[in-house]
Design an enzyme around this catalytic site. Structure first.
Site, short mmCIF file in Angstrom:
data_model
loop_
_atom_site.label_atom_id
_atom_site.label_comp_id
_atom_site.label_asym_id
_atom_site.label_seq_id
_atom_site.Cartn_x
_atom_site.Cartn_y
_atom_site.Cartn_z
N ASN A 7 0.85 -1.19 0.00
CA ASN A 7 0.00 0.00 0.00
C ASN A 7 0.90 1.25 0.00
O ASN A 7 1.75 1.41 0.89
CB ASN A 7 -0.88 -0.06 1.26
CG ASN A 7 -1.80 1.14 1.38
OD1 ASN A 7 -1.38 2.27 1.17
ND2 ASN A 7 -3.03 0.91 1.75
N HIS A 10 0.89 6.21 1.96
CA HIS A 10 1.62 7.17 2.79
C HIS A 10 2.78 7.85 2.06
O HIS A 10 3.36 8.80 2.59
CB HIS A 10 2.02 6.53 4.11
CG HIS A 10 0.80 6.17 4.91
ND1 HIS A 10 -0.13 7.13 5.28
CD2 HIS A 10 0.30 4.97 5.31
CE1 HIS A 10 -1.13 6.53 5.91
NE2 HIS A 10 -0.89 5.23 5.94
N HIS A 43 -5.78 3.54 -1.26
CA HIS A 43 -7.11 3.84 -0.70
C HIS A 43 -7.48 5.25 -1.13
O HIS A 43 -6.87 6.22 -0.69
CB HIS A 43 -7.02 3.74 0.83
CG HIS A 43 -8.33 3.93 1.54
ND1 HIS A 43 -8.47 3.78 2.89
CD2 HIS A 43 -9.57 4.27 1.07
CE1 HIS A 43 -9.72 4.01 3.23
NE2 HIS A 43 -10.42 4.32 2.15
N ARG A 45 -9.77 7.95 -0.59
CA ARG A 45 -10.74 8.33 0.44
C ARG A 45 -11.63 9.46 -0.06
O ARG A 45 -11.21 10.27 -0.90
CB ARG A 45 -10.02 8.79 1.71
CG ARG A 45 -9.15 7.70 2.34
CD ARG A 45 -8.56 8.19 3.64
NE ARG A 45 -9.58 8.32 4.64
CZ ARG A 45 -9.76 7.47 5.67
NH1 ARG A 45 -8.95 6.46 5.85
NH2 ARG A 45 -10.73 7.66 6.51
N ARG A 49 -7.40 12.69 1.40
CA ARG A 49 -6.31 13.16 2.26
C ARG A 49 -4.93 12.71 1.79
O ARG A 49 -3.93 13.32 2.12
CB ARG A 49 -6.53 12.73 3.71
CG ARG A 49 -6.42 11.25 3.92
CD ARG A 49 -6.52 10.89 5.37
NE ARG A 49 -7.84 11.15 5.91
CZ ARG A 49 -8.29 10.63 7.05
NH1 ARG A 49 -7.51 9.85 7.78
NH2 ARG A 49 -9.51 10.87 7.48
N GLU A 70 -8.73 0.31 -2.54
CA GLU A 70 -9.55 0.30 -1.32
C GLU A 70 -10.49 1.48 -1.41
O GLU A 70 -10.06 2.60 -1.73
CB GLU A 70 -8.67 0.49 -0.09
CG GLU A 70 -7.96 -0.73 0.38
CD GLU A 70 -7.09 -0.43 1.58
OE1 GLU A 70 -7.28 0.60 2.26
OE2 GLU A 70 -6.18 -1.22 1.82
N THR A 101 -8.22 3.41 8.64
CA THR A 101 -9.42 2.57 8.75
C THR A 101 -9.45 1.91 10.14
O THR A 101 -8.50 1.23 10.52
CB THR A 101 -9.42 1.48 7.65
OG1 THR A 101 -9.01 2.09 6.44
CG2 THR A 101 -10.78 0.87 7.49
N GLU A 151 -10.62 -9.61 3.54
CA GLU A 151 -9.37 -9.19 4.17
C GLU A 151 -9.68 -9.07 5.65
O GLU A 151 -10.54 -8.28 6.06
CB GLU A 151 -8.86 -7.85 3.61
CG GLU A 151 -7.53 -7.45 4.27
CD GLU A 151 -6.98 -6.13 3.74
OE1 GLU A 151 -7.19 -5.78 2.56
OE2 GLU A 151 -6.32 -5.44 4.55
N HIS A 191 -3.66 -4.45 7.99
CA HIS A 191 -3.78 -3.30 8.89
C HIS A 191 -2.85 -3.43 10.07
O HIS A 191 -3.01 -4.32 10.91
CB HIS A 191 -5.21 -3.04 9.38
CG HIS A 191 -5.41 -1.58 9.66
ND1 HIS A 191 -4.93 -0.97 10.80
CD2 HIS A 191 -5.96 -0.60 8.91
CE1 HIS A 191 -5.20 0.32 10.74
NE2 HIS A 191 -5.82 0.58 9.60
N GLY A 213 1.21 -1.42 4.36
CA GLY A 213 1.57 -0.10 3.86
C GLY A 213 2.49 0.68 4.77
O GLY A 213 3.67 0.88 4.48
N1 PXP Z 1 -5.84 -3.01 4.59
C1 PXP Z 1 -6.79 -2.06 4.71
C2 PXP Z 1 -8.19 -2.42 4.41
C3 PXP Z 1 -6.45 -0.75 5.11
O1 PXP Z 1 -7.42 0.18 5.21
C4 PXP Z 1 -5.10 -0.44 5.34
C5 PXP Z 1 -4.72 0.96 5.70
O2 PXP Z 1 -4.92 1.78 4.60
C6 PXP Z 1 -4.15 -1.46 5.18
C7 PXP Z 1 -4.55 -2.74 4.82
C8 PXP Z 1 -2.70 -1.22 5.38
O3 PXP Z 1 -2.48 -0.94 6.73
P1 PXP Z 1 -1.06 -0.42 7.18
O4 PXP Z 1 -0.81 0.87 6.46
O5 PXP Z 1 -1.21 -0.26 8.66
O6 PXP Z 1 -0.07 -1.49 6.80
#
Ligand code: PXP
Length: 239
Positions: A7, A10, A43, A45, A49, A70, A101, A151, A191, A213
């Site tokens: 992901n 960031h 993602h 949004r 952001r 996402e 999330t 997921e 996540h 991510g």
């Molecule tokens: N999966 C989903 C559904 C998410 O919303 C996120 C955060 O955007 C991630 C995975 C990745 O999470 P992290 O950035 O904490 O690795």
């Protein structure tokens, strides 16, 4: 070996913090793929952001592996997904106040609405994954409404402070992964997973894909994206 979807939200967070044109999430995606990423996740949004629509459109042209979008199941996002056609959409809940999330989609309350979104996306040839907490009722509904994948939200496990709490949360993930597999759902997790918490997943062969991510982008700032993805791939290969 389970797959790794990277992901790059960031990277865009850093760009948006200054309102400039760098760093470029598309460049990060290319570097991640060079290092072996099996998919690229963004993602988009409602409040834009971090990732912008322009990023998703460019990624659609450039990503060679799989592009995973996402998004919340809103009319706006469904319209964008049908236009851009990512390989997969992961449906997530979204509130404006959250940092990231905060929980899985509540299919018990929103079953009909999500069912409609799943069928709209699948009819357009897009695979559908639903982000849910490790909860039996949620998994059963994901199966009933014909999602391709789930997921499992790993946030409660990754954020748990005590080892007892960690064990409790992890056993929910194990049960959810086994039930999902039994129902013929592909099982992904994501996540909060970092270079330490990934090690807990050793031997959990039900997992098809890790979606990671923040920890990879955080490490990439220090080591570079390719090395950061290689380090995570290496850890997954030893699970
Ligand atoms: N999966 C989903 C559904 C998410 O919303 C996120 C955060 O955007 C991630 C995975 C990745 O999470 P992290 O950035 O904490 O690795």
């Amino acid at each position: 070996m389970a797959q790794l979807a990277v992901n790059v939200d960031h990277v865009a967070t850093l760009r948006q913090a200054r309102g400039v044109t760098y760093p470029e999430p598309v460049a990060a995606a290319v570097a991640a793929e060079t290092a072996g990423a099996d998919g690229i996740v963004v993602h988009l949004r409602g409040d834009r952001r971090h990732i912008q629509e322009r990023d998703v459109r460019l990624l659609r042209k450039i990503v060679q592996s799989r592009l995973i979008l996402e998004m919340a199941a809103t009319n706006e996002m469904l319209g964008i997904a049908l236009d851009i056609k990512p390989d997969c959409v992961t449906l997530v809940p979204e509130t404006r106040e959250e940092l990231s999330t905060e929980g899985g989609l509540d299919l018990v309350s929103h079953q009909n609405h999500i069912l409609e979104a799943v069928s709209t996306l699948k009819n357009a040839g897009i695979d559908v994954c639903i982000f849910i907490d490790p909860d039996l009722d949620q998994i059963k509904i994901a199966h009933k409404i014909d999602a391709d994948m789930i997921e499992i939200h790993t946030g409660a496990f990754c954020d748990a402070k005590s080892s007892k709490q960690k064990q409790k949360e992890f056993s929910k993930i194990v049960d959810a992964a086994k039930i999902g597999t039994r129902l013929n759902l592909e099982v992904n997790v994501g996540h909060g997973i970092c270079y330490n918490s990934i090690k807990a997943f050793k031997g959990l062969s039900e997992i098809n894909e890790f979606s990671i991510g923040h920890s990879i982008v955080g490490r990439a700032i220090l080591t570079g994206m390719e090395q950061a993805v290689r380090d995570m791939k290496q850890l997954i290969s030893s699970l």
